[in-house]
Scaffold this active site. Sequence first.
Site, short mmCIF file in Angstrom:
data_model
loop_
_atom_site.label_atom_id
_atom_site.label_comp_id
_atom_site.label_asym_id
_atom_site.label_seq_id
_atom_site.Cartn_x
_atom_site.Cartn_y
_atom_site.Cartn_z
N ASP A 13 0.85 -1.18 0.00
CA ASP A 13 0.00 0.00 0.00
C ASP A 13 0.89 1.24 0.00
OD1 ASP A 13 -1.63 2.08 0.55
OD2 ASP A 13 -2.43 1.28 2.43
N GLU A 38 31.68 10.88 -1.15
CA GLU A 38 32.47 10.82 0.08
C GLU A 38 31.49 10.99 1.23
OE1 GLU A 38 35.92 13.56 -0.19
OE2 GLU A 38 35.39 13.74 -2.30
N GLU A 70 30.33 11.50 4.84
CA GLU A 70 30.71 11.94 6.19
C GLU A 70 29.52 11.74 7.13
OE1 GLU A 70 34.06 15.32 5.07
OE2 GLU A 70 32.06 16.02 5.59
N GLU A 92 37.24 12.46 10.67
CA GLU A 92 37.10 13.81 10.10
C GLU A 92 37.41 14.87 11.17
OE1 GLU A 92 36.73 16.09 7.96
OE2 GLU A 92 36.77 14.91 6.11
N GLU A 105 34.65 9.67 8.03
CA GLU A 105 34.38 9.67 6.59
C GLU A 105 34.75 8.32 6.01
OE1 GLU A 105 35.74 12.95 4.16
OE2 GLU A 105 36.13 11.62 2.45
N HIS A 139 30.38 14.89 -0.61
CA HIS A 139 30.98 15.39 -1.84
C HIS A 139 30.65 14.44 -2.98
CE1 HIS A 139 34.20 17.72 0.67
NE2 HIS A 139 32.97 18.17 0.84
N ARG A 166 39.43 25.13 -1.59
CA ARG A 166 38.30 24.34 -1.15
C ARG A 166 37.08 25.18 -0.76
NH1 ARG A 166 39.93 18.87 0.38
NH2 ARG A 166 42.00 18.69 -0.50
N GLU A 187 34.29 17.76 -8.58
CA GLU A 187 33.85 17.45 -7.22
C GLU A 187 32.91 18.54 -6.73
OE1 GLU A 187 36.74 17.96 -4.08
OE2 GLU A 187 35.67 16.64 -2.72
N ARG A 221 30.75 20.07 -3.90
CA ARG A 221 30.96 19.94 -2.45
C ARG A 221 29.79 20.38 -1.60
NH1 ARG A 221 36.29 19.69 -1.05
NH2 ARG A 221 36.00 21.04 0.76
N1 GLN Z 1 33.03 18.38 6.49
C1 GLN Z 1 33.23 19.28 5.38
C2 GLN Z 1 31.88 19.61 4.73
O1 GLN Z 1 31.00 19.97 5.41
C3 GLN Z 1 34.20 18.74 4.36
C4 GLN Z 1 35.58 18.48 4.91
C5 GLN Z 1 36.49 17.83 3.93
O2 GLN Z 1 36.26 16.72 3.51
N2 GLN Z 1 37.54 18.45 3.54
O3 GLN Z 1 31.68 19.55 3.55
MG MG Z 2 35.85 14.90 4.22
MG MG Z 3 36.21 15.77 -0.99
MG MG Z 4 37.14 13.29 1.42
#
Ligand code: GLN
Ligand code: MG
Ligand code: MG
Ligand code: MG
Length: 443
Positions: free
Chosen positions: A52, A132, A134, A189, A196, A245, A316, A333, A335
């Site tokens: 259902d 990736e 986390e 992490e 991670e 990521h 980054r 990538e 993020r």
């Molecule tokens: N924790 C971080 C985020 O919020 C990423 C950190 C990393 O992998 N360099 O995306």
């Molecule tokens: Mg990370």
């Molecule tokens: Mg990464």
């Molecule tokens: Mg990573």
Amino acid sequence: KQYTAEEIKQEVEDNDVRFLRLCFTDINGTEKAVEVPTSQLDKVLTNDIRFDGSSIDGFVRLEESDMVLYPDFSTWSILPWGDEHGGRIGRLICSVHTTDGKAFAGDPRNNLKRIIKQMNDAGFDAFDIGFEMEFHLFKLGEDGNWTTEVPDHASYFDMTSDDEGARCRRDIVETLESIGFEVEAAHHEVGDGQQEIDFRFDNALATADRCQTFKMVARHIARKHGLFATFMAKPVEGQAGNGMHNNMSLFKGKKNVFYDENGEFHLSDTALYFLNGILEHARAITAIGNPTVNSYKRLIPGYEAPCYIAWAAKNRSPLVRIPSAVEINTRLEMRSADPTANPYLLLAACLTAGLNGIKEHKMPMKPVEENIFEMSEKERAEKGIKPLPTTLHNAIKAFKADDLIKSALGDHLTRSFIESKELEWSKYSQSVSDWERQRYMNW
Ligand code: GLN
Ligand code: MG
Ligand code: MG
Ligand code: MG
């Protein structure tokens, strides 16, 4: 592996499998399951298990509630842990169909297949994805519920830690490998209790399926260690949040079309067009990649999470980074997404945006290697750097205004997504938090 019905029957028999767990995913990315005893195996294998759908978020109304499960045999696995009585549980990820046999448009997995088909029609063979993952591990309380106490105070890539968190992470990795994952990296992490685990890239559908399996395994194994695994974006104020990521590449046969030996950062024009598609639709995609109120508490300066729509090779702080890599691994990538995202919807949206970018043939903005957070608003404006939405409310607005990203979900999922997110925002708007009382009681 593409199992046949006969092979599955044999494995059920050989391994004392007593239950079959048939899984699918709702609009919020939560995995749902119908579990049947193995006496029903024949029905399972001939698409004859009904349920259902009216009580599943984002599915159907009461009057059209019957749904049918079509298991994808390539997802067959036997869970490494048994039931209470020592029997094993077999698992299959399913497509949801209507009673007249059609693939149900409200099933996020079916929808991703639809977008992959569009990609094939555009001449590409695979959208390869590496996530990736986390997450945080918190101690369980005596009542069996989560607490906010962490099992460790280690930090990024801390190898000296031999605590329950590290043991649990290793147990998760081994369990994943025992059911066919190839785990490429696993580490502590930045945050207290934060971990991670990265598993090897594969095509979008397989990776989205593994994302769901990953969460199920992490949650189960954590409990064995007296811990609770959470994928919430920002569980602790003042500490790093959890990202997911998304490493993307596009293949024609065995050829990674994002790679060009002579391109800047080894990126082909196709990769740059794809990237432009992602950047142009980033605000709407944010609603899907960052689907909770809490998601926006992660997207703030100071914690390696992006706040601005830009790209770079090393830096980054922007939304998209180009990791240094050899040919087959050349990738974009992204993020921004966090692990509360529905992976099927996220990948459908990213692929649609990228393919549209390739169709439009437009080069993206220049890469930004400076720290965006240190720029003035004027400098950012001059470079064409726009912000990501800062609240779920603004992200929903951006989503509603973006016809391309809505088409990536199709009418049914778009409707249920907006409905679900607006309800979420309205509930949050009505809530009064401790922060507010602390701050305003005396004003
Ligand atoms: N924790 C971080 C985020 O919020 C990423 C950190 C990393 O992998 N360099 O995306
Ligand atoms: Mg990370
Ligand atoms: Mg990464
Ligand atoms: Mg990573």
